[in-house]
Motif scaffolding. Sequence first.
Motif, PDB file in Angstrom:
ATOM      1  N   LYS A  50      85.051  70.637  45.209  1.00  0.00           N
ATOM      2  CA  LYS A  50      85.079  69.615  46.256  1.00  0.00           C
ATOM      3  C   LYS A  50      83.695  69.439  46.859  1.00  0.00           C
ATOM      4  O   LYS A  50      83.245  68.315  47.111  1.00  0.00           O
ATOM      5  N   THR A  51      83.009  70.548  47.071  1.00  0.00           N
ATOM      6  CA  THR A  51      81.669  70.477  47.644  1.00  0.00           C
ATOM      7  C   THR A  51      80.729  69.729  46.704  1.00  0.00           C
ATOM      8  O   THR A  51      79.947  68.880  47.127  1.00  0.00           O
ATOM      9  N   GLU A  52      80.817  70.052  45.417  1.00  0.00           N
ATOM     10  CA  GLU A  52      79.942  69.383  44.458  1.00  0.00           C
ATOM     11  C   GLU A  52      80.243  67.888  44.381  1.00  0.00           C
ATOM     12  O   GLU A  52      79.334  67.057  44.343  1.00  0.00           O
ATOM     13  N   GLU A  53      81.529  67.534  44.408  1.00  0.00           N
ATOM     14  CA  GLU A  53      81.906  66.132  44.273  1.00  0.00           C
ATOM     15  C   GLU A  53      81.525  65.325  45.515  1.00  0.00           C
ATOM     16  O   GLU A  53      80.969  64.235  45.422  1.00  0.00           O
ATOM     17  N   GLU A  54      81.833  65.856  46.702  1.00  0.00           N
ATOM     18  CA  GLU A  54      81.648  65.087  47.932  1.00  0.00           C
ATOM     19  C   GLU A  54      80.221  65.125  48.453  1.00  0.00           C
ATOM     20  O   GLU A  54      79.788  64.213  49.143  1.00  0.00           O
ATOM     21  N   LEU A  55      79.498  66.182  48.138  1.00  0.00           N
ATOM     22  CA  LEU A  55      78.207  66.380  48.788  1.00  0.00           C
ATOM     23  C   LEU A  55      77.025  66.380  47.820  1.00  0.00           C
ATOM     24  O   LEU A  55      75.900  66.656  48.202  1.00  0.00           O
ATOM     25  N   GLN A  56      77.288  66.042  46.569  1.00  0.00           N
ATOM     26  CA  GLN A  56      76.222  66.064  45.574  1.00  0.00           C
ATOM     27  C   GLN A  56      75.069  65.144  45.948  1.00  0.00           C
ATOM     28  O   GLN A  56      73.900  65.463  45.762  1.00  0.00           O
ATOM     29  N   GLU A  57      75.399  63.970  46.493  1.00  0.00           N
ATOM     30  CA  GLU A  57      74.359  63.008  46.849  1.00  0.00           C
ATOM     31  C   GLU A  57      73.474  63.525  47.982  1.00  0.00           C
ATOM     32  O   GLU A  57      72.321  63.148  48.097  1.00  0.00           O
ATOM     33  N   ILE A  58      74.024  64.387  48.823  1.00  0.00           N
ATOM     34  CA  ILE A  58      73.247  64.947  49.926  1.00  0.00           C
ATOM     35  C   ILE A  58      72.267  65.988  49.407  1.00  0.00           C
ATOM     36  O   ILE A  58      71.225  66.247  50.001  1.00  0.00           O
ATOM     37  N   GLY A  59      72.612  66.599  48.282  1.00  0.00           N
ATOM     38  CA  GLY A  59      71.743  67.614  47.701  1.00  0.00           C
ATOM     39  C   GLY A  59      71.955  69.002  48.253  1.00  0.00           C
ATOM     40  O   GLY A  59      71.058  69.844  48.218  1.00  0.00           O
ATOM     41  N   LEU A  60      73.159  69.271  48.759  1.00  0.00           N
ATOM     42  CA  LEU A  60      73.436  70.590  49.322  1.00  0.00           C
ATOM     43  C   LEU A  60      73.762  71.598  48.225  1.00  0.00           C
ATOM     44  O   LEU A  60      74.319  71.253  47.191  1.00  0.00           O
ATOM     45  N   PRO A  61      73.429  72.868  48.438  1.00  0.00           N
ATOM     46  CA  PRO A  61      73.772  73.906  47.465  1.00  0.00           C
ATOM     47  C   PRO A  61      75.268  74.210  47.499  1.00  0.00           C
ATOM     48  O   PRO A  61      75.988  73.755  48.395  1.00  0.00           O
ATOM     49  N   PRO A  62      75.758  74.994  46.530  1.00  0.00           N
ATOM     50  CA  PRO A  62      77.171  75.388  46.536  1.00  0.00           C
ATOM     51  C   PRO A  62      77.532  76.129  47.821  1.00  0.00           C
ATOM     52  O   PRO A  62      76.653  76.654  48.510  1.00  0.00           O
ATOM     53  N   PRO A  63      78.828  76.197  48.145  1.00  0.00           N
ATOM     54  CA  PRO A  63      79.253  76.755  49.445  1.00  0.00           C
ATOM     55  C   PRO A  63      79.259  78.275  49.476  1.00  0.00           C
ATOM     56  O   PRO A  63      80.308  78.909  49.616  1.00  0.00           O
ATOM     57  N   PHE A  64      78.077  78.871  49.368  1.00  0.00           N
ATOM     58  CA  PHE A  64      77.998  80.334  49.443  1.00  0.00           C
ATOM     59  C   PHE A  64      78.525  80.851  50.780  1.00  0.00           C
ATOM     60  O   PHE A  64      78.977  81.993  50.869  1.00  0.00           O
ATOM     61  N   TRP A  65      78.454  80.020  51.801  1.00  0.00           N
ATOM     62  CA  TRP A  65      78.887  80.394  53.142  1.00  0.00           C
ATOM     63  C   TRP A  65      80.401  80.580  53.261  1.00  0.00           C
ATOM     64  O   TRP A  65      80.878  81.116  54.269  1.00  0.00           O
ATOM     65  N   ALA A  66      81.165  80.149  52.278  1.00  0.00           N
ATOM     66  CA  ALA A  66      82.635  80.137  52.380  1.00  0.00           C
ATOM     67  C   ALA A  66      83.288  81.382  51.804  1.00  0.00           C
ATOM     68  O   ALA A  66      84.514  81.441  51.707  1.00  0.00           O
ATOM     69  N   PHE A  67      82.486  82.389  51.447  1.00  0.00           N
ATOM     70  CA  PHE A  67      83.031  83.578  50.806  1.00  0.00           C
ATOM     71  C   PHE A  67      82.342  84.831  51.328  1.00  0.00           C
ATOM     72  O   PHE A  67      81.184  84.783  51.733  1.00  0.00           O
TER      73      PHE A  67
END
Length: 219
Positions: free
Chosen positions: A40-57
């Motif tokens: 979901k992060t990759e799909e929704e936020l790819q255009e923003i250029g954010l890294p994967p959600p390391f913060w969620a684990f």
Amino acid sequence: MRAPDDPLGFIQAHTRLLPVPYAPEIQLHVADEATELWQKTEEELQEIGLPPPFWAFAWAGGQALARYILDTVEVANGRRVVDFASGSGLVAIAAARAGAQSVVASDLDPFAVAAIGINAAANGVAAQIRPVSTDLLGTVPEADLVLAADVFYERDLAGAVTAWLTDLQARGRTVLIGDPGRTYLPRARLECLATYAVPVSRALEDAEIKQSHVWRLHG
């Protein structure tokens, strides 16, 4: 990179507040389904250029370092602490719970900065923790203790972090590292302080239990 409009809302919508498996004194907003949130992060936020959600684990090295700090409070008690690449803020929260005078929790990801704030508040230590998005590499922070967990997974990053931490150690800072044996860990420069069998998500790691270590950097 531009910051998203509502990282806090995204975190609240896609995570649950749960105890950390190996440090249940601490609760974090974490993803129930690792793969689903990652996609979901990759799909929704790819255009923003954010890294994967390391913060969620709660990663293995962070859990080990948090456990060590909670069990060895004199390491952090009364000290000025920097938690580098803080992610969820787990290690920073452990340092605050152990009585740190202050904790700077740094991460370049604006989602992580939001996660650190909400997690610190959930654990009653928001007043002690200052989340920042500053790139600390190459700087000399005002700290007595520098903490880093799960940061040696890429060659270039590991080289830059090792050089920076080595310089800080030479300047008199205590440097502690939490790591389950990532590929680019600078083992020759490290002294093992503790080893733990840490439960982790099989979706994120190659095993459900990771032997994870707390290391002290030496010259």
